[in-house]
Design a protein around this motif. Structure first.
Motif, short mmCIF file in Angstrom:
data_model
loop_
_atom_site.label_atom_id
_atom_site.label_comp_id
_atom_site.label_asym_id
_atom_site.label_seq_id
_atom_site.Cartn_x
_atom_site.Cartn_y
_atom_site.Cartn_z
N THR A 17 0.70 -1.39 -0.06
CA THR A 17 0.01 -0.06 -0.10
C THR A 17 0.94 1.30 0.06
O THR A 17 1.86 1.36 0.81
N MET A 26 -4.69 7.20 3.65
CA MET A 26 -5.12 6.39 2.49
C MET A 26 -6.42 6.08 2.43
O MET A 26 -7.05 5.95 1.29
N HIS A 39 -5.75 7.91 -5.73
CA HIS A 39 -4.63 7.06 -6.05
C HIS A 39 -3.98 7.74 -7.43
O HIS A 39 -5.12 7.63 -8.57
N THR A 75 -4.85 -1.14 -1.19
CA THR A 75 -5.28 -0.11 -0.20
C THR A 75 -6.71 -0.75 0.28
O THR A 75 -6.89 -0.50 1.58
#
Length: 152
Positions: A17, A26, A39, A75
């Motif tokens: 990740t 995140m 992302h 993630t």
């Protein structure tokens, strides 16, 4: 078939990740809903820089969006405590495409991530989505994508 079996059948190995590069996390979870931060597309660990309609084709953008999808799944695995099989549904995808003002195929670029999510999560991967053209994305990346999912 588990989601991991599907990843294996697609020859996809989830990367570590990514770490945030600014003042954010995140992902954030509230109840059974997980919101994944945007992302960006990368190549060899660096931003994949380009602008659709100028120096990137729609097919290149679609491949970039697919690669972002792999990072998003990594993630999401973290957000699920390491178990992707907790994913109940991919709810929404939002895609930002770095493009010229006259570029009109943002939806085709975004298909790269949408098709991947369908391949991995099947019916649970069908999602609502938005695809936008923008003048620029952080670090000059060609695509940035965020995701909302429901987990058990």
């Amino acid at each position: 078939m588990s989601f991991y079996d599907k990843l294996k059948a697609l020859n996809i190995e989830l990367p570590p990740t990514a770490a945030p590069v600014a003042a954010y996390v995140m992902y954030a979870r509230t109840g059974n809903t997980v919101f994944l931060s945007g992302h960006i597309a990368k190549k060899d660990g660096k931003p994949l820089v380009g602008q659709l309609g100028k120096n990137m084709t729609t097919e290149e953008g679609k491949l970039a969006a697919r690669s972002v999808g792999i990072d998003l799944i990594a993630t999401l695995q973290d957000a699920c405590g390491g178990d992707l099989n907790r994913v109940k549904r991919i709810v929404k995808v939002m895609s930002l495409v770095n493009s010229t003002p006259d570029y009109i195929e943002h939806h085709l670029v975004t298909n790269g991530v949408s098709e991947l999510l369908g391949e991995v999560f099947g019916e649970q991967g069908k999602h609502a989505r938005s695809a936008f053209g923008v003048a620029q994305i952080p670090l000059g990346a060609c695509v940035e994508i965020e995701l909302i999912a429901e987990i058990a």
